[in-house]
Scaffold this active site. Sequence first.
Site, PDB file in Angstrom:
ATOM      1  N   LYS A  10       1.013  -1.217   0.092  1.00  0.00           N
ATOM      2  CA  LYS A  10       0.098   0.039   0.174  1.00  0.00           C
ATOM      3  C   LYS A  10       0.869   1.284   0.014  1.00  0.00           C
ATOM      4  CE  LYS A  10       0.423   1.831   4.358  1.00  0.00           C
ATOM      5  NZ  LYS A  10       1.468   2.482   4.529  1.00  0.00           N
ATOM      6  N   PRO A  95       9.720  -4.408   0.017  1.00  0.00           N
ATOM      7  CA  PRO A  95      10.718  -4.210   0.828  1.00  0.00           C
ATOM      8  C   PRO A  95      10.220  -4.089   2.190  1.00  0.00           C
ATOM      9  CG  PRO A  95      10.480  -2.051  -0.777  1.00  0.00           C
ATOM     10  CD  PRO A  95       9.575  -3.382  -1.051  1.00  0.00           C
ATOM     11  N   VAL A  96      10.929  -4.585   3.297  1.00  0.00           N
ATOM     12  CA  VAL A  96      10.616  -4.634   4.594  1.00  0.00           C
ATOM     13  C   VAL A  96      10.712  -3.237   5.458  1.00  0.00           C
ATOM     14  CG1 VAL A  96      11.071  -5.954   7.074  1.00  0.00           C
ATOM     15  CG2 VAL A  96      11.080  -7.294   4.887  1.00  0.00           C
ATOM     16  N   GLY A 102       4.100  -4.125   4.297  1.00  0.00           N
ATOM     17  CA  GLY A 102       4.356  -5.590   3.756  1.00  0.00           C
ATOM     18  C   GLY A 102       3.859  -6.613   4.804  1.00  0.00           C
ATOM     19  N   THR A 105      -0.086  -6.964   4.800  1.00  0.00           N
ATOM     20  CA  THR A 105      -0.622  -7.425   3.280  1.00  0.00           C
ATOM     21  C   THR A 105      -0.427  -9.107   3.449  1.00  0.00           C
ATOM     22  OG1 THR A 105      -1.092  -7.309   1.184  1.00  0.00           O
ATOM     23  CG2 THR A 105       1.172  -7.299   1.836  1.00  0.00           C
ATOM     24  N   ASP A 137      -3.482  -1.860   9.372  1.00  0.00           N
ATOM     25  CA  ASP A 137      -3.559  -1.835   7.836  1.00  0.00           C
ATOM     26  C   ASP A 137      -4.128  -3.242   7.327  1.00  0.00           C
ATOM     27  OD1 ASP A 137      -2.656   0.642   7.943  1.00  0.00           O
ATOM     28  OD2 ASP A 137      -0.527  -0.084   7.521  1.00  0.00           O
TER      29      ASP A 137
HETATM   30  P1  ATP Z   1       4.360  -0.940   9.655  1.00  0.00           P
HETATM   31  O1  ATP Z   1       2.746  -1.644   9.558  1.00  0.00           O
HETATM   32  O2  ATP Z   1       4.886  -0.713  11.011  1.00  0.00           O
HETATM   33  O3  ATP Z   1       4.051   0.573   9.156  1.00  0.00           O
HETATM   34  P2  ATP Z   1       5.890  -1.464   7.378  1.00  0.00           P
HETATM   35  O4  ATP Z   1       5.075  -1.380   6.319  1.00  0.00           O
HETATM   36  O5  ATP Z   1       6.685  -0.117   7.569  1.00  0.00           O
HETATM   37  O6  ATP Z   1       5.192  -1.430   8.745  1.00  0.00           O
HETATM   38  P3  ATP Z   1       6.697  -4.180   7.398  1.00  0.00           P
HETATM   39  O7  ATP Z   1       7.270  -4.406   6.244  1.00  0.00           O
HETATM   40  O8  ATP Z   1       5.292  -4.509   7.781  1.00  0.00           O
HETATM   41  O9  ATP Z   1       6.903  -2.326   7.555  1.00  0.00           O
HETATM   42  O10 ATP Z   1       7.657  -4.556   8.803  1.00  0.00           O
HETATM   43  C1  ATP Z   1       7.540  -4.002   9.871  1.00  0.00           C
HETATM   44  C2  ATP Z   1       8.271  -5.049  11.088  1.00  0.00           C
HETATM   45  O11 ATP Z   1       7.397  -6.243  10.901  1.00  0.00           O
HETATM   46  C3  ATP Z   1       9.607  -5.386  10.767  1.00  0.00           C
HETATM   47  O12 ATP Z   1      10.578  -5.220  11.613  1.00  0.00           O
HETATM   48  C4  ATP Z   1       9.427  -7.296  10.183  1.00  0.00           C
HETATM   49  O13 ATP Z   1      10.706  -7.685  11.077  1.00  0.00           O
HETATM   50  C5  ATP Z   1       8.192  -7.291  10.983  1.00  0.00           C
HETATM   51  N1  ATP Z   1       7.260  -8.562  10.445  1.00  0.00           N
HETATM   52  C6  ATP Z   1       6.764  -9.545  10.625  1.00  0.00           C
HETATM   53  N2  ATP Z   1       6.095 -10.391   9.745  1.00  0.00           N
HETATM   54  C7  ATP Z   1       6.368  -9.715   8.669  1.00  0.00           C
HETATM   55  C8  ATP Z   1       6.153 -10.255   7.412  1.00  0.00           C
HETATM   56  N3  ATP Z   1       5.559 -11.151   6.851  1.00  0.00           N
HETATM   57  N4  ATP Z   1       6.462  -9.246   6.346  1.00  0.00           N
HETATM   58  C9  ATP Z   1       7.210  -8.035   6.547  1.00  0.00           C
HETATM   59  N5  ATP Z   1       7.695  -7.766   7.906  1.00  0.00           N
HETATM   60  C10 ATP Z   1       7.331  -8.469   8.870  1.00  0.00           C
END
Ligand code: ATP
Length: 291
Positions: A10, A95-96, A102, A105, A137
């Site tokens: 998103k 990207p995490v 990520g 979803t 989210d």
């Molecule tokens: P947020 O929901 O905090 O805005 P983001 O979109 O910035 O998150 P994500 O990629 O969802 O970031 O990752 C946030 C944290 O969640 C990371 O530190 C990661 O280790 C943890 N995490 C747990 N499960 C997952 C997954 N399936 N994919 C990505 N990150 C994950």
Amino acid sequence: MKLCAHAPAKINLFLDVGPADLSGYHSICSIMQTVSLYDTITVETNAQQDITLRCPGSDLPCDNKNLAYRAAQAFLDAGNIKNPGISITIDKQIPVASGLAGGSTDAGAVLLLLNALFDMPLSGEALLQIGSKLGADIPFCMTGGTALCSGIGDKLSPLPAMEPSAVAIARGGADVSTAAAYAMLDKKYGKQLPERPHMWEKFSKEGFIYSSNNGYYNIFESVILPYHKEAAAYKTLLKNAGARIAMMSGSGPAVFGLFDDDSTAKAAVTKLKQSGANAYLCKTCGGVQIY
Ligand code: ATP
């Protein structure tokens, strides 16, 4: 039996944050859009009696620290399904820790996939409720498209769909933790965090004017971009490469550009890669798709 899904990232077209309440949650007003940068999730039944998760090629945890694993557990509890024997594989492309949801979803896709795999024991509404307890989210990622999100991230209402648009996304430099980004907002604005209930009312009545380049806004830019030089540089690059809008997504540090045509967006992605970014070409799209 085996099922797969595309779980979309998103982006936030608008994101404003109000002051924290007594429990520490901030009110938000956000307009979110799903884009076709996908993680691919596969679920399969097997002869074991537990949940096995694999995320090949990524450093993500594969136990209950992974949101997708927690989603599977929550689904099995709610459906009262014992000794399931499920393998879940996440092919991670989003990207995490980038502000692209990520983890959310992936979790949303697992809920929808398991419900399909087990012949729909739970209603759509029940799945959304399980999702919202795991992460704000998640319900949005499950339904996708364009939506207004308010409250503490828990109130979701669909908006008229944004016109199809080419999107370039760039990610580089240090991770930004969402909790740290909120703490930076508190430090910078203190009690002055701008509450904008009028935006919530305005968007819920009139929708969002996608063609008005003035409406796009993300309060997190004011605390992240001054120190995150890669995010700031990629935002400038996107603008110079012809993006109609260039801005940060969520709490960053991913930035995105909206383009009127695919070829300009593609050229921007090439330039971003040349300057060291992880860059992705995608389009606006709907929510999780099972296939
Ligand atoms: P947020 O929901 O905090 O805005 P983001 O979109 O910035 O998150 P994500 O990629 O969802 O970031 O990752 C946030 C944290 O969640 C990371 O530190 C990661 O280790 C943890 N995490 C747990 N499960 C997952 C997954 N399936 N994919 C990505 N990150 C994950």
